[in-house]
Design a protein around this motif. Structure first.
Motif, PDB file in Angstrom:
ATOM      1  N   ILE A 166       0.868  -1.174   0.000  1.00 26.78           N
ATOM      2  CA  ILE A 166       0.000   0.000   0.000  1.00 26.78           C
ATOM      3  C   ILE A 166       0.906   1.225   0.000  1.00 26.78           C
ATOM      4  CG2 ILE A 166      -1.733   1.308   1.266  1.00 26.78           C
ATOM      5  CD1 ILE A 166      -2.710  -1.346   2.416  1.00 26.78           C
ATOM      6  N   VAL A 167       0.737   2.061  -1.015  1.00 22.93           N
ATOM      7  CA  VAL A 167       1.574   3.248  -1.186  1.00 22.93           C
ATOM      8  C   VAL A 167       0.707   4.466  -0.870  1.00 22.93           C
ATOM      9  CG1 VAL A 167       2.999   4.566  -2.784  1.00 22.93           C
ATOM     10  CG2 VAL A 167       2.968   2.065  -2.920  1.00 22.93           C
ATOM     11  N   ILE A 168       1.096   5.212   0.150  1.00 20.28           N
ATOM     12  CA  ILE A 168       0.290   6.310   0.665  1.00 20.28           C
ATOM     13  C   ILE A 168       0.840   7.642   0.156  1.00 20.28           C
ATOM     14  CG2 ILE A 168      -0.406   7.526   2.764  1.00 20.28           C
ATOM     15  CD1 ILE A 168      -1.819   4.839   2.373  1.00 20.28           C
ATOM     16  N   SER A 169      -0.060   8.462  -0.383  1.00 24.22           N
ATOM     17  CA  SER A 169       0.357   9.794  -0.822  1.00 24.22           C
ATOM     18  C   SER A 169       0.576  10.711   0.377  1.00 24.22           C
ATOM     19  CB  SER A 169      -0.665  10.402  -1.784  1.00 24.22           C
ATOM     20  OG  SER A 169      -1.926  10.567  -1.140  1.00 24.22           O
ATOM     21  N   HIS A 170      -0.324  10.625   1.361  1.00 21.98           N
ATOM     22  CA  HIS A 170      -0.227  11.419   2.581  1.00 21.98           C
ATOM     23  C   HIS A 170      -1.266  10.915   3.566  1.00 21.98           C
ATOM     24  CE1 HIS A 170      -3.518  13.274   0.435  1.00 21.98           C
ATOM     25  NE2 HIS A 170      -3.844  13.986   1.487  1.00 21.98           N
ATOM     26  N   ALA A 171      -1.184  11.390   4.797  1.00 26.49           N
ATOM     27  CA  ALA A 171      -1.941  10.768   5.879  1.00 26.49           C
ATOM     28  C   ALA A 171      -3.225  11.502   6.242  1.00 26.49           C
ATOM     29  CB  ALA A 171      -1.057  10.618   7.112  1.00 26.49           C
ATOM     30  N   HIS A 172      -3.878  12.148   5.291  1.00 30.97           N
ATOM     31  CA  HIS A 172      -5.214  12.683   5.566  1.00 30.97           C
ATOM     32  C   HIS A 172      -6.223  11.536   5.566  1.00 30.97           C
ATOM     33  CE1 HIS A 172      -4.390  17.172   4.443  1.00 30.97           C
ATOM     34  NE2 HIS A 172      -3.973  16.858   5.647  1.00 30.97           N
ATOM     35  N   GLY A 173      -7.325  11.740   6.305  1.00 33.96           N
ATOM     36  CA  GLY A 173      -8.273  10.664   6.554  1.00 33.96           C
ATOM     37  C   GLY A 173      -8.901  10.062   5.319  1.00 33.96           C
ATOM     38  N   ASP A 174      -9.053  10.847   4.248  1.00 33.40           N
ATOM     39  CA  ASP A 174      -9.675  10.301   3.041  1.00 33.40           C
ATOM     40  C   ASP A 174      -8.691   9.513   2.190  1.00 33.40           C
ATOM     41  OD1 ASP A 174      -8.532  12.883   2.752  1.00 33.40           O
ATOM     42  OD2 ASP A 174      -9.520  13.171   0.834  1.00 33.40           O
ATOM     43  N   HIS A 175      -7.464   9.349   2.678  1.00 29.00           N
ATOM     44  CA  HIS A 175      -6.459   8.548   1.972  1.00 29.00           C
ATOM     45  C   HIS A 175      -5.966   7.372   2.820  1.00 29.00           C
ATOM     46  CE1 HIS A 175      -5.934  11.411  -1.423  1.00 29.00           C
ATOM     47  NE2 HIS A 175      -6.457  12.222  -0.516  1.00 29.00           N
ATOM     48  N   VAL A 176      -6.071   7.485   4.135  1.00 25.15           N
ATOM     49  CA  VAL A 176      -5.623   6.397   5.010  1.00 25.15           C
ATOM     50  C   VAL A 176      -6.774   5.792   5.820  1.00 25.15           C
ATOM     51  CG1 VAL A 176      -3.284   7.324   5.199  1.00 25.15           C
ATOM     52  CG2 VAL A 176      -5.016   7.992   6.901  1.00 25.15           C
ATOM     53  N   GLY A 177      -7.989   6.303   5.632  1.00 22.24           N
ATOM     54  CA  GLY A 177      -9.116   5.815   6.410  1.00 22.24           C
ATOM     55  C   GLY A 177      -9.429   4.353   6.190  1.00 22.24           C
ATOM     56  N   GLY A 178      -9.070   3.821   5.023  1.00 23.60           N
ATOM     57  CA  GLY A 178      -9.329   2.425   4.719  1.00 23.60           C
ATOM     58  C   GLY A 178      -8.235   1.474   5.161  1.00 23.60           C
ATOM     59  N   LEU A 179      -7.216   1.978   5.855  1.00 18.27           N
ATOM     60  CA  LEU A 179      -6.139   1.097   6.312  1.00 18.27           C
ATOM     61  C   LEU A 179      -6.597   0.139   7.402  1.00 18.27           C
ATOM     62  CD1 LEU A 179      -3.031   3.476   6.421  1.00 18.27           C
ATOM     63  CD2 LEU A 179      -3.306   1.439   4.985  1.00 18.27           C
ATOM     64  N   LEU A 180      -7.611   0.553   8.182  1.00 17.38           N
ATOM     65  CA  LEU A 180      -8.114  -0.292   9.265  1.00 17.38           C
ATOM     66  C   LEU A 180      -9.542  -0.714   8.962  1.00 17.38           C
ATOM     67  CD1 LEU A 180      -6.863   1.677  12.415  1.00 17.38           C
ATOM     68  CD2 LEU A 180      -5.655  -0.057  11.062  1.00 17.38           C
ATOM     69  N   ASP A 181      -9.911  -1.895   9.462  1.00 13.65           N
ATOM     70  CA  ASP A 181     -11.288  -2.355   9.295  1.00 13.65           C
ATOM     71  C   ASP A 181     -12.157  -1.801  10.427  1.00 13.65           C
ATOM     72  OD1 ASP A 181     -10.842  -3.914  11.577  1.00 13.65           O
ATOM     73  OD2 ASP A 181     -10.588  -5.778  10.444  1.00 13.65           O
ATOM     74  N   GLY A 182     -13.412  -2.214  10.482  1.00  8.90           N
ATOM     75  CA  GLY A 182     -14.337  -1.703  11.484  1.00  8.90           C
ATOM     76  C   GLY A 182     -13.953  -2.029  12.907  1.00  8.90           C
ATOM     77  N   ASP A 183     -13.072  -3.008  13.097  1.00 11.03           N
ATOM     78  CA  ASP A 183     -12.621  -3.393  14.436  1.00 11.03           C
ATOM     79  C   ASP A 183     -11.281  -2.773  14.801  1.00 11.03           C
ATOM     80  OD1 ASP A 183     -14.863  -5.052  14.920  1.00 11.03           O
ATOM     81  OD2 ASP A 183     -13.948  -6.631  13.681  1.00 11.03           O
ATOM     82  N   GLY A 184     -10.771  -1.879  13.927  1.00 14.92           N
ATOM     83  CA  GLY A 184      -9.502  -1.225  14.209  1.00 14.92           C
ATOM     84  C   GLY A 184      -8.283  -2.057  13.892  1.00 14.92           C
ATOM     85  N   ARG A 185      -8.464  -3.116  13.108  1.00 17.01           N
ATOM     86  CA  ARG A 185      -7.332  -3.959  12.721  1.00 17.01           C
ATOM     87  C   ARG A 185      -6.936  -3.657  11.284  1.00 17.01           C
ATOM     88  NH1 ARG A 185     -10.460  -9.225  14.834  1.00 17.01           N
ATOM     89  NH2 ARG A 185     -11.664  -8.549  13.028  1.00 17.01           N
ATOM     90  N   PRO A 186      -5.681  -3.928  10.912  1.00 19.66           N
ATOM     91  CA  PRO A 186      -5.263  -3.676   9.533  1.00 19.66           C
ATOM     92  C   PRO A 186      -6.170  -4.387   8.538  1.00 19.66           C
ATOM     93  CG  PRO A 186      -3.340  -4.068  10.901  1.00 19.66           C
ATOM     94  CD  PRO A 186      -4.550  -4.360  11.764  1.00 19.66           C
ATOM     95  N   ALA A 187      -6.686  -3.631   7.586  1.00 22.27           N
ATOM     96  CA  ALA A 187      -7.615  -4.187   6.602  1.00 22.27           C
ATOM     97  C   ALA A 187      -6.901  -4.991   5.526  1.00 22.27           C
ATOM     98  CB  ALA A 187      -8.418  -3.056   5.959  1.00 22.27           C
TER      99      ALA A 187
END
Length: 313
Positions: free
Chosen positions: A148-169
């Motif tokens: 997973i290559v991240i452009s930057h850490a704003h929520g609309d770009h990293v929000g999908g990194l975790l699932d609904g339980d707070g674990r890595p998706a």
């Protein structure tokens, strides 16, 4: 911004892209599939746009959108509404609400399955979180994503990194972002849970580095401390993933020096945006934006004293 800093930015952009842009690259095209591949390919889906970068299979995956007021409070800050309305009206766009699409880019390159940004997840500011369904529609399992290559850490770009339980998706993926961006993320108290959850899988890189074979980071300063665009190359074909270098497909492109609230260092971001748009236009690059109208593929053209975005056919 001092003149020498602006000059440095232009030189840095030119140095990174010159080796890849001696002549305009062919546009991204739909891949030619054998009969067997075609039979194995999932049916067309409105949230999945397939194309190719050289021999790499690529697809844009819809996550959702953000709606913003067109009142000068967030986009085009301080610009009289009548002036913004006139710009939008001339482009055939609504003048009441500004829509920013949210989408991720996925590229299959050899044995790697690379996802660029992860959408907004369950962020309250967006109508989003559909990336998992889009992946499923595309026939991609989250466990198959290797990077997973991240452009930057704003929520609309990293929000999908975790699932609904707070674990890595994406349990098997290395997470790659620039070292300044990772440092800023770890220093943000509001992002503490995310930083802790992903820390074992983060591989930070120096701005401008080759992140993966055929994937090179391009610093575009001003939006966040380590914001990066990415050049994705195979053979003589290249795609530029611009991240948040520009947000709105009309306002940010035609008026790159109009301020947007999301840029941490607005004057620097405006210099960076204008320089990058000029480079894309002059070199004939194909680009993809996570916020332009789906699928966000197209090119930039010079128009009089400014620019315009031209969607790909």
């Amino acid at each position: 911004m001092p003149l020498h800093d602006a000059t440095f930015l232009a030189v840095a952009l030119a140095a990174l892209l010159a080796g890849c842009a001696e002549s305009p690259p062919p546009p991204a095209t739909a891949p030619e599939l054998s009969a067997a591949q075609a039979a194995a390919t999932p049916a067309a889906h409105p949230d999945v746009h397939r194309f190719s970068i050289g021999q790499h299979e690529a697809m844009v995956l819809r996550d959702g959108d953000i709606r913003l007021p067109n009142d000068g409070s967030i986009v085009a800050q301080g610009v009289p509404k009548a002036e913004t309305d006139a710009l939008l009206d001339a482009a055939g766009q609504p003048t009441d609400t500004l829509r920013l699409d949210i989408q991720a880019l996925l590229v299959r390159a050899g044995d790697r399955v690379v996802l660029f940004d992860t959408g907004a997840g369950n962020a309250s500011f967006a109508d989003a979180g559909r990336l998992p369904q889009s992946l499923q529609a595309a026939g991609v399992d989250a466990a198959d994503v290797t990077d997973i290559v991240i452009s930057h850490a704003h929520g609309d770009h990293v929000g999908g990194l975790l699932d609904g339980d707070g674990r890595p998706a994406f349990a098997n993926a290395a997470i790659r972002m620039s070292a300044p961006e990772w440092e800023a993320l770890r220093g943000d108290a509001g992002m503490a849970a995310l930083a802790e959850a992903i820390a074992p899988r983060v591989e930070a890189f120096e701005p401008g580095a080759e992140v993966l074979p055929g994937v090179t980071s391009l610093p575009v300063a001003g939006h966040t401390p380590g914001h990066s665009a990415y050049v994705i190359a195979d053979g003589d074909q290249r795609l530029l993933y611009i991240g948040d270098s520009a947000h709105h497909h009309v306002i940010s492109v035609q008026r790159p020096r109009w301020t947007i609230q999301f840029d941490r260092d607005a004057p620097l971001a405006e210099d960076s945006r204008e320089a990058l748009l000029a480079r894309i236009a002059d070199e004939g690059w194909t680009m993809q934006s996570p916020h332009f109208p789906f699928p966000g593929l197209g090119r930039i053209e010079r128009r009089e004293d400014s620019f315009a975005w031209v969607p790909a056919d």
